[in-house]
Design a protein around this motif. Structure first.
Motif, PDB file in Angstrom:
ATOM      1  N   CYS A  51      35.782  61.422  16.042  1.00  0.00           N
ATOM      2  CA  CYS A  51      36.329  62.601  15.375  1.00  0.00           C
ATOM      3  C   CYS A  51      35.806  62.607  13.947  1.00  0.00           C
ATOM      4  CB  CYS A  51      37.869  62.532  15.393  1.00  0.00           C
ATOM      5  SG  CYS A  51      38.640  63.877  14.501  1.00  0.00           S
ATOM      6  N   LYS A  80      36.523  66.831   6.989  1.00  0.00           N
ATOM      7  CA  LYS A  80      37.512  67.020   8.044  1.00  0.00           C
ATOM      8  C   LYS A  80      38.563  68.070   7.673  1.00  0.00           C
ATOM      9  CE  LYS A  80      37.732  65.451  11.340  1.00  0.00           C
ATOM     10  NZ  LYS A  80      37.021  65.998  12.533  1.00  0.00           N
ATOM     11  N   HIS A 221      39.939  68.047  21.976  1.00  0.00           N
ATOM     12  CA  HIS A 221      40.909  68.881  21.253  1.00  0.00           C
ATOM     13  C   HIS A 221      41.629  69.827  22.215  1.00  0.00           C
ATOM     14  CE1 HIS A 221      38.235  67.442  18.055  1.00  0.00           C
ATOM     15  NE2 HIS A 221      39.342  67.419  17.348  1.00  0.00           N
ATOM     16  N   GLU A 247      35.301  63.383  21.968  1.00  0.00           N
ATOM     17  CA  GLU A 247      35.512  62.326  20.993  1.00  0.00           C
ATOM     18  C   GLU A 247      35.483  60.959  21.663  1.00  0.00           C
ATOM     19  OE1 GLU A 247      37.686  64.800  17.473  1.00  0.00           O
ATOM     20  OE2 GLU A 247      39.006  63.738  18.837  1.00  0.00           O
ATOM     21  N   ASP A 258      42.556  61.225  15.357  1.00  0.00           N
ATOM     22  CA  ASP A 258      42.461  61.632  16.769  1.00  0.00           C
ATOM     23  C   ASP A 258      42.135  60.514  17.761  1.00  0.00           C
ATOM     24  OD1 ASP A 258      43.145  64.135  15.952  1.00  0.00           O
ATOM     25  OD2 ASP A 258      41.208  65.083  16.365  1.00  0.00           O
ATOM     26  N   GLN A 261      43.129  60.903  21.507  1.00  0.00           N
ATOM     27  CA  GLN A 261      42.350  61.739  22.431  1.00  0.00           C
ATOM     28  C   GLN A 261      40.889  61.272  22.530  1.00  0.00           C
ATOM     29  OE1 GLN A 261      42.977  65.551  20.449  1.00  0.00           O
ATOM     30  NE2 GLN A 261      40.985  65.461  19.457  1.00  0.00           N
TER      31      GLN A 261
HETATM   32 MN    MN Z   1      39.239  65.480  16.208  1.00  0.00          MN
END
Ligand code: MN
Ligand code: PEP
Length: 294
Positions: A51, A80, A221, A247, A258, A261
């Motif tokens: 990420c 970010k 996401h 990711e 993140d 995920q």
């Molecule tokens: Mn992310």
């Protein structure tokens, strides 16, 4: 929605498709080329990486895992867009330079997000592809700015954008002369709370029906759950996606952003071989440039 001569007069389910992205004005699919990697051909392109760029070791080890498993492009955020100003904001310019160095070392072109018109020139100097994130899909000055570049653009669907609004944002980029645009479905906000977003896989055939631009899917996401990513990645390829962006982190449990995920290198590697089977079932191939053990 205001209509003008540049909008296609035929409405498809209430969506009027702007002229430059419209498949009717260019029936053959657009193929976007990123340093030798083509998105929009019969081969499905896998983009993977962390990420956020956190440090050199994290980026290098993750990039090696992506390359080893056969990924075609590296992803990583240096700027970010975090919901909270107190969360890790990314390494900024230093992160972009790190991406360039690791990308060269490993031999994977990279895509990274640009959030601010003032940074477009800098990011474009280093990156192979520029990402416009979901939160900036409606940032029209930014869309115009990247529309003036001669660089591929990855445009993510706004989390509350209709297909028509998404295509209009892509039109902003094409209208400035840059036709190298890849559309990315990354999930939309609905009433559902068990998933981070609702991954709208019906957007894939719809976007490909309405537009000549390539379409990829972000199941990371799109779901917000590591365990769901492989299932939705396979579903996206079955639905006709031209690629995936996912990711991956060399140590997901330690990720600054993140991790919940992000796939581990082993999970990513297993997914790559499963994806090849799905791609074959729908008459395609997963592009695996040179899987190599590094
Ligand atoms: Mn992310
Ligand atoms: C990302 O891909 O790094 C990202 C922030 O995604 P999105 O803009 O889709 O939220």
């Amino acid at each position: 929605m205001e209509s003008n001569n540049y909008n296609d007069p035929s409405m498809i389910g209430g969506c009027s498709v702007p002229v430059r992205v419209n498949r009717k004005s260019k029936p053959e699919p657009t193929v976007v080329e990123i340093n030798g990697i083509q998105i929009g051909s019969s081969e499905v392109v896998i983009i993977a990486g962390p990420c956020a760029v956190e440090n050199h070791e994290q980026l290098l080890e993750t990039a090696k895992a992506v390359k080893t498993a056969g990924g075609a492009l590296l992803r990583g955020g240096a700027f970010k867009p975090r919901s909270s100003p107190y969360n890790f904001q990314g390494l900024g310019e230093e992160g972009v330079k790190m991406l360039r160095d690791v990308s060269k070392e490993i031999g994977l072109p990279f895509v990274t997000e640009v959030m601010d018109t003032r940074m477009v020139e800098f990011v474009a100097e280093y990156a192979d592809m520029l990402q416009i994130g979901s939160r900036n899909m409606h940032n029209y000055p930014l869309l115009k700015e990247v529309g003036r570049l001669h660089k591929p653009i990855l445009l993510k669907r706004g989390m509350m954008a209709t297909i028509e609004e998404f295509l209009l944002s892509a039109e902003y980029i094409l209208n400035q002369g840059n036709e190298q645009v890849v559309l990315c479905e990354r999930g939309i906000r609905t009433f559902e709370t068990t998933t981070r977003n609702t991954l709208d896989l019906s957007a894939v055939p719809m976007l490909k029906h309405l537009s000549h631009l390539p379409v990829i899917v972000d199941p990371s996401h799109g779901t917000g759950h590591r365990w769901m990513v492989p299932t939705m990645a396979k579903a996206a390829v079955a639905a006709g996606a031209d690629g995936l962006i996912m990711e991956v982190h060399y140590k997901p449990e330690e990720a600054l952003c993140d991790g919940f995920q992000s796939l581990s290198p082993d999970e990513f590697s297993r997914l790559m071989s499963d994806l090849q089977k799905i791609a074959h079932a729908v008459g395609r191939e997963i592009l695996m440039p040179q899987p190599s053990h590094l």
